[in-house]
Write a protein that holds these residues in place. Structure first.
Motif, PDB file in Angstrom:
ATOM      1  N   PRO A 367      33.797  35.112  55.234  1.00  0.00           N
ATOM      2  CA  PRO A 367      34.420  36.347  55.723  1.00  0.00           C
ATOM      3  C   PRO A 367      35.602  36.811  54.898  1.00  0.00           C
ATOM      4  CG  PRO A 367      35.055  34.474  57.087  1.00  0.00           C
ATOM      5  CD  PRO A 367      34.042  33.958  56.120  1.00  0.00           C
ATOM      6  N   LEU A 368      36.102  35.931  54.027  1.00  0.00           N
ATOM      7  CA  LEU A 368      37.251  36.253  53.195  1.00  0.00           C
ATOM      8  C   LEU A 368      37.020  35.640  51.824  1.00  0.00           C
ATOM      9  CD1 LEU A 368      40.266  37.127  52.703  1.00  0.00           C
ATOM     10  CD2 LEU A 368      40.899  34.864  53.578  1.00  0.00           C
ATOM     11  N   LEU A 369      37.240  36.433  50.757  1.00  0.00           N
ATOM     12  CA  LEU A 369      37.089  35.907  49.403  1.00  0.00           C
ATOM     13  C   LEU A 369      38.194  36.462  48.510  1.00  0.00           C
ATOM     14  CD1 LEU A 369      35.706  34.318  47.221  1.00  0.00           C
ATOM     15  CD2 LEU A 369      34.068  36.192  46.931  1.00  0.00           C
ATOM     16  N   MET A 370      39.082  35.571  48.071  1.00  0.00           N
ATOM     17  CA  MET A 370      40.148  35.928  47.141  1.00  0.00           C
ATOM     18  C   MET A 370      39.941  35.076  45.894  1.00  0.00           C
ATOM     19  SD  MET A 370      43.314  36.142  49.882  1.00  0.00           S
ATOM     20  CE  MET A 370      43.048  34.449  50.442  1.00  0.00           C
ATOM     21  N   ALA A 371      39.493  35.724  44.823  1.00  0.00           N
ATOM     22  CA  ALA A 371      39.090  34.977  43.636  1.00  0.00           C
ATOM     23  C   ALA A 371      39.961  35.311  42.434  1.00  0.00           C
ATOM     24  CB  ALA A 371      37.622  35.274  43.305  1.00  0.00           C
ATOM     25  N   LEU A 372      40.253  34.276  41.649  1.00  0.00           N
ATOM     26  CA  LEU A 372      40.905  34.473  40.368  1.00  0.00           C
ATOM     27  C   LEU A 372      39.791  34.588  39.334  1.00  0.00           C
ATOM     28  CD1 LEU A 372      43.941  32.458  38.962  1.00  0.00           C
ATOM     29  CD2 LEU A 372      42.216  33.526  37.534  1.00  0.00           C
ATOM     30  N   ALA A 373      39.719  35.722  38.668  1.00  0.00           N
ATOM     31  CA  ALA A 373      38.666  35.968  37.680  1.00  0.00           C
ATOM     32  C   ALA A 373      39.166  35.578  36.294  1.00  0.00           C
ATOM     33  CB  ALA A 373      38.251  37.431  37.706  1.00  0.00           C
ATOM     34  N   ILE A 374      38.526  34.569  35.710  1.00  0.00           N
ATOM     35  CA  ILE A 374      38.874  34.146  34.360  1.00  0.00           C
ATOM     36  C   ILE A 374      37.593  34.119  33.509  1.00  0.00           C
ATOM     37  CG2 ILE A 374      38.660  31.673  34.903  1.00  0.00           C
ATOM     38  CD1 ILE A 374      41.381  33.251  32.659  1.00  0.00           C
ATOM     39  N   ASP A 375      36.667  35.035  33.845  1.00  0.00           N
ATOM     40  CA  ASP A 375      35.389  35.109  33.130  1.00  0.00           C
ATOM     41  C   ASP A 375      35.467  36.028  31.916  1.00  0.00           C
ATOM     42  OD1 ASP A 375      35.724  37.288  34.935  1.00  0.00           O
ATOM     43  OD2 ASP A 375      33.593  37.759  34.814  1.00  0.00           O
ATOM     44  N   HIS A 376      36.629  36.494  31.576  1.00  0.00           N
ATOM     45  CA  HIS A 376      36.810  37.410  30.446  1.00  0.00           C
ATOM     46  C   HIS A 376      36.555  36.672  29.132  1.00  0.00           C
ATOM     47  CE1 HIS A 376      38.983  38.878  33.888  1.00  0.00           C
ATOM     48  NE2 HIS A 376      39.027  40.095  33.361  1.00  0.00           N
ATOM     49  N   ARG A 377      35.852  37.339  28.239  1.00  0.00           N
ATOM     50  CA  ARG A 377      35.528  36.748  26.947  1.00  0.00           C
ATOM     51  C   ARG A 377      36.100  37.601  25.813  1.00  0.00           C
ATOM     52  NH1 ARG A 377      30.038  37.387  29.436  1.00  0.00           N
ATOM     53  NH2 ARG A 377      31.496  38.364  30.897  1.00  0.00           N
TER      54      ARG A 377
END
Length: 644
Positions: A367-377
């Motif tokens: 019900p809750l998703l707080m993600a750190l995105a480090i998929d940058h290339r």
């Protein structure tokens, strides 16, 4: 029979407890091959009582399981999978001396499924009276015993103890005859598919059980072995002399007949449910699905005709799919099928039903998703090249980002990571130990328009190597006003990815960025989503850029609600926006309940990445900097959405 003592009986929190076999099924994935030629296998929980426990739980009953599993990875798999399905697991004992049973299976031809049972001194056949907890049995309205577990003295004693406790406390007893001749030592190892070998010894054991039963279910061969008679009608009459139980005769593609009184001279003179003509793909496990459907009705007091209809429908689902318990329908899926039907004889080819099945059997709610995105290339490659540092420093930095996110999450639900395969392999290994609720990984070639996949355009072959809990993420620069040829090419690529994700059983997040390709109005993203939904693309998640107004979010929310109410939801992306701007965009999402959180990257890591690669910041300082920024965003999100 002793009368139940209401003063001492616990509340009945379960509908049914199943007792007996529990194995890991390894299904050959090459259809139409001999078992000798199978090259790869799909793993699932197997064994009649275990399948029924899961099948009934999916249909909304509260079920429990009594069995033994080994003290190893396959035993833990059974226990964990049962728990995920909502099955009460306190009756699953761990046997430190024996291995969990295995079964190898294949679909060689229609209705022909050779199997090999690996059950020499296996854990579930060591079940004993000590494994039957009286309070657990008394907590259920019914117990289900199975034929195989009357084949050994210890397992027979365990089942008879459970029967005695249930009857003394007013519980129902269900008998699944479950006859496998080679599990009684009456057929060779290669004859696992053999259905009938006459045996006075087996019949004698089964007949001892019949008087205690309230419901008896079996195929024609099974009621013959249970009674000792040589024909189905004679078997029914012999059983009726011993038991007043409701008898259900399973007849494969012809459905079933239910007998709830005297047995006449006409085998057909019983209660018959609605039938469902479908393609027979794999008959293994169909009886357990059938039993699950019948019990959903019988334990809820439905008319026997309704019970039979639900049983037939569940059996139809099972024979049209490959695996056993993972393929059994949920209540939502069954209800849709009974109400709407299907134009496909092969139910596994019905996209609408398959989507309901997929969406209602996903692992856990988020019900809750707080993600750190480090998929940058490409962005990090540019920084590294500008600073003259080797690209392996990017991989090391991504491990720091995982540590930063983990410090904020502290093992709590609702936190996640987006990590790429190109530079993030070590970071993936780190993330697997941190207890994140969600891990995603991209497949798109950075910056590609039209969309291309990064490593190979044969995307399906890549996905089979991924852990099953990794979510596919695909960024598509898509605008509804793009030229028709470009849109068509992008749509085909996303559709291909969607089909591959479903085939290999991985969740899919589709990220749409339109603002870099044209004006972003209140209708832009709603139109884009409508176009993709019209192609049958139903991702588990959407990742969308901040919108200009609450009106835009309301329109987006309405599109999702209309096309896929089972969608997990939307996460907001950051586009390297300043933190203050992101906080304002959080408030706008209050208009859309579908927005479940965010996945933000450069706003969090951009400054730390440059300073760390330049040698101006050590590991701990970089971790602390990213953790502080991530924590600020998570606190702002939780504060903004408190009470919503």
């Amino acid at each position: 029979m002793a009368q139940p003592n209401p003063g001492s009986s616990p509340a009945r929190t379960l509908d049914v407890i199943t007792i007996g076999r529990s194995s890991v099924d390894l299904y050959g994935q090459q259809i139409g091959s001999r078992l000798e030629d199978i090259a790869s296998f799909a793993k699932s929980v197997g064994g009649c009582p275990s399948n029924i426990a899961i099948g009934t739980a999916r249909l909304g009953l509260k079920s429990g399981l009594i069995t033994r599993v080994g003290d190893e990875q396959m035993g833990r798999f059974i226990r964990e999978q049962a728990a995920r399905e909502g099955v009460a697991t306190q009756g699953i004992a761990t046997d430190k001396e024996r291995l969990t049973a295995l079964v190898l299976l294949a679909v060689e031809a229609e209705g022909v499924s050779p199997m090999i049972f690996y059950r020499s001194d296996c854990a579930d056949m060591a079940l004993s009276e000590e494994d039957i907890d009286e309070a657990f049995i008394r907590s259920s309205h019914a117990v289900l015993v199975s034929g195989t577990h009357f084949s050994k003295p210890n397992t027979e004693a365990a089942q008879r103890k459970a029967i005695r406790i249930a009857k003394e406390n007013g519980g129902k007893v269900i008998f699944d005859i479950d006859y496998r001749p080679n599990l009684w030592g009456l057929a060779g190892h290669a004859e696992g598919f053999e259905r009938y070998v006459k045996s006075d010894r087996v019949s004698s054991k089964m007949k001892e059980t019949l008087p205690d039963c309230d419901l008896i279910i079996g195929t024609e061969e099974e009621i013959m072995i249970a009674s000792g008679a040589d024909d189905p009608l004679g078997a029914l009459k012999a059983i009726r002399k011993l038991s007043p139980a409701t008898i259900v005769l399973k007849r494969g593609a012809m459905g079933c007949i239910v007998y709830d009184g005297p047995i006449s001279d006409d085998l057909e003179a019983g209660i018959v449910g609605q039938g469902f003509p479908i393609e027979v793909f794999n008959v293994l496990g169909a009886g357990d699905a059938f039993m699950s459907g019948f019990l959903r009705g019988w334990l809820r007091g439905e008319p026997l005709k309704t019970c039979a209809t639900w049983a037939n429908a569940c059996g139809a689902f099972a024979v049209s799919r490959l695996l056993c318990s993972p393929e059994y329908p949920t209540w939502e899926e069954l209800d849709f099928f009974l109400t709407t039907g299907s134009k496909h004889r092969a139910l596994r080819k019905d996209e609408t039903i398959n989507h309901i099945h997929w969406a209602t059997t996903r692992s856990g709610e988020i019900p809750l998703l707080m993600a750190l995105a480090i998929d940058h290339r490409s962005q990090l490659v540019s920084v590294a090249d500008e600073l003259g540092v080797p690209h392996d420093r990017i991989s090391a930095f991504k491990r720091l980002a995982v540590e930063a996110a983990a410090r904020v999450a502290e093992g709590r639900p609702g936190y996640g990571m987006l990590i790429d395969e190109r530079f993030g392999r070590d970071a993936f290994f780190d993330a697997a130990t941190k207890g994140f609720s969600w891990i995603g990984r991209p497949v798109e070639l950075p910056g590609s328009k039209p969309l291309r996949f990064e490593f190979s355009q044969d995307i399906g072959s890549q996905l089979t190597e991924w852990p099953t809990n990794h979510c596919i993420k695909c960024l598509c620069f898509y605008h509804p006003d793009d030229p028709a040829e470009l849109k068509s090419e992008q749509q085909e690529k996303v559709r291909t990815l969607f089909e591959a994700a479903r085939k290999v059983g991985r969740e899919l997040l589709v990220e749409i960025i339109a603002s870099k390709n044209g004006p972003l109005t209140d209708d832009t993203i709603p139109r884009a989503l409508e176009e993709l939904y019209a192609l049958g693309i139903k991702p588990d998640w959407w990742k969308l850029e901040p919108q200009a107004s609450s009106a835009a979010w309301r329109k987006i929310d309405a599109v999702i609600a209309k096309n896929d109410p089972l969608c997990r939801g939307i996460v907001l992306l950051g586009l390297e926006a300043p933190a203050e701007e992101l906080l304002r965009s959080f408030e706008a999402t209050l208009a859309a309940p579908s927005v479940k959180g965010f996945a933000v990257g450069r706003t969090i890591f951009a400054d730390a990445a440059r300073a760390w690669m330049a040698g101006q910041m050590d590991d701990e300082a970089a971790i602390a900097d990213m953790a502080g920024r991530f924590r600020q965003l998570t606190q702002a999100w939780l504060r903004t959405h408190a009470g919503h």
